[in-house]
Design a protein around this motif. Structure first.
Motif, PDB file in Angstrom:
ATOM      1  N   HIS A  34       0.792  -1.231   0.000  1.00 44.87           N
ATOM      2  CA  HIS A  34       0.000   0.000   0.000  1.00 44.87           C
ATOM      3  C   HIS A  34       0.828   1.287   0.000  1.00 44.87           C
ATOM      4  O   HIS A  34       0.292   2.348  -0.308  1.00 44.87           O
ATOM      5  N   LEU A  35       2.100   1.213   0.367  1.00 50.57           N
ATOM      6  CA  LEU A  35       2.893   2.442   0.397  1.00 50.57           C
ATOM      7  C   LEU A  35       3.423   2.764  -0.998  1.00 50.57           C
ATOM      8  O   LEU A  35       4.605   2.583  -1.302  1.00 50.57           O
ATOM      9  N   LEU A  57       1.560   9.847  -1.619  1.00 58.04           N
ATOM     10  CA  LEU A  57       1.726   9.731  -0.179  1.00 58.04           C
ATOM     11  C   LEU A  57       1.937  11.115   0.435  1.00 58.04           C
ATOM     12  O   LEU A  57       2.455  12.026  -0.211  1.00 58.04           O
ATOM     13  N   TYR A  82       3.676   8.787   4.525  1.00 58.16           N
ATOM     14  CA  TYR A  82       2.612   7.982   5.122  1.00 58.16           C
ATOM     15  C   TYR A  82       1.390   7.983   4.206  1.00 58.16           C
ATOM     16  O   TYR A  82       1.187   8.897   3.391  1.00 58.16           O
ATOM     17  N   HIS A  83       0.576   6.954   4.359  1.00 52.28           N
ATOM     18  CA  HIS A  83      -0.621   6.796   3.536  1.00 52.28           C
ATOM     19  C   HIS A  83      -1.687   7.795   3.997  1.00 52.28           C
ATOM     20  O   HIS A  83      -1.962   7.894   5.204  1.00 52.28           O
ATOM     21  N   ASN A  87       3.576   3.753   7.075  1.00 57.07           N
ATOM     22  CA  ASN A  87       4.538   4.836   6.881  1.00 57.07           C
ATOM     23  C   ASN A  87       5.954   4.296   6.782  1.00 57.07           C
ATOM     24  O   ASN A  87       6.216   3.141   7.141  1.00 57.07           O
TER      25      ASN A  87
END
Length: 253
Positions: free
Chosen positions: A49-50, A54, A111-112, A119
């Motif tokens: 997901h990262l 962001l 970080y998302h 993060n």
């Protein structure tokens, strides 16, 4: 059809395809024992997901350590614990980099936007080795898949032996191949047998133990009553299974 009996050791041998299945289990056990200290450092959720857009903020390194990873390409990574203020409050986590940064140094945190708990430090990895960790995981994944394949094929072979039709086959041709096993030449042998449906079928096998498959005018086989094309030569079975079958099962003339 009544299921024929095989000793427990022979059934296990067939299920695990002789030593192949045990080899896969050995790889999985060794991998778990040797690399067990590596698992707590993996973050697959962050790895997935990262990415994309962001958010950035500033954070501070609280601790720098140098773990002893037993994995090529990862053993030169530093582990950095850090803290930062996020939209949901103070957070802390870790990232991995190949350059030393002293505790207290300010760094940029990515970080998302929807989940700040995902993060990492900008320019570093969330996993030791970054995406190379996926190559690392190919070892247990391949071993597990091979074990599953071995158990499925072993079960099919065991079921064929216990429920199949016992018959005989005649050698039709023998051809020398370019392969060898343990210093012995490997031959391609074609056997012909007649099934209950009245049709003749051909069974092809490769073996370096030609004397076992050609010492009788008619060689013992077992084929599937549902699919007569599926058959196995009894003398290709490991250990004392051929001897057990000949002396404990009802063999047709």
């Amino acid at each position: 059809m009544r299921t024929r009996k095989l000793p427990l050791a022979d059934r296990i041998t067939l299920l695990f395809n002789h030593v192949n299945g045990w080899s896969a289990i050995f790889v999985l056990v060794v991998f778990t024992l040797v690399f067990g200290n590596f698992w707590p450092f993996l973050d697959f959720k962050g790895l997935i997901h990262l990415r994309g857009d962001l958010e950035e903020t500033k954070g501070i390194i609280t601790r720098a350590s140098y773990p002893n990873f037993f994995y090529p390409g990862v053993d030169d990574y530093w582990v950095y614990d850090y803290a930062f203020d996020s939209p949901i409050g103070p957070l802390s986590y870790r990232s991995y980099g190949d350059k030393y940064l002293a505790p207290g140094k300010r760094v940029t945190i990515l970080y998302h936007p929807q989940n700040p708990q995902l993060n990492q430090i900008k320019g570093m990895d969330i996993n030791p080795g970054g995406y190379r960790v996926l190559l690392f995981l190919l070892i247990p994944i391949c071993a597990f898949l091979y074990l599953v394949y071995t158990l499925i094929s072993g079960y099919r072979k065991l079921s064929l032996l216990q429920k199949g039709v016992i018959s005989h086959a005649v050698l039709k041709s023998k051809e020398l191949t370019d392969a060898d096993y343990d210093g012995k030449p490997v031959y391609l042998l074609n056997f012909e047998y007649s099934a209950r449906d009245g049709r003749k079928h051909l069974l092809t096998t490769r073996s370096h133990l030609v004397h076992k498959l050609t010492d009788e005018s008619k060689e013992l086989i077992i084929y599937s009553s549902r699919n007569p094309k599926r058959a196995i030569m009894v003398d290709t079975l490991p250990y004392d299974m051929p001897h057990f079958i000949r002396y404990n099962w009802q063999i047709p003339d």
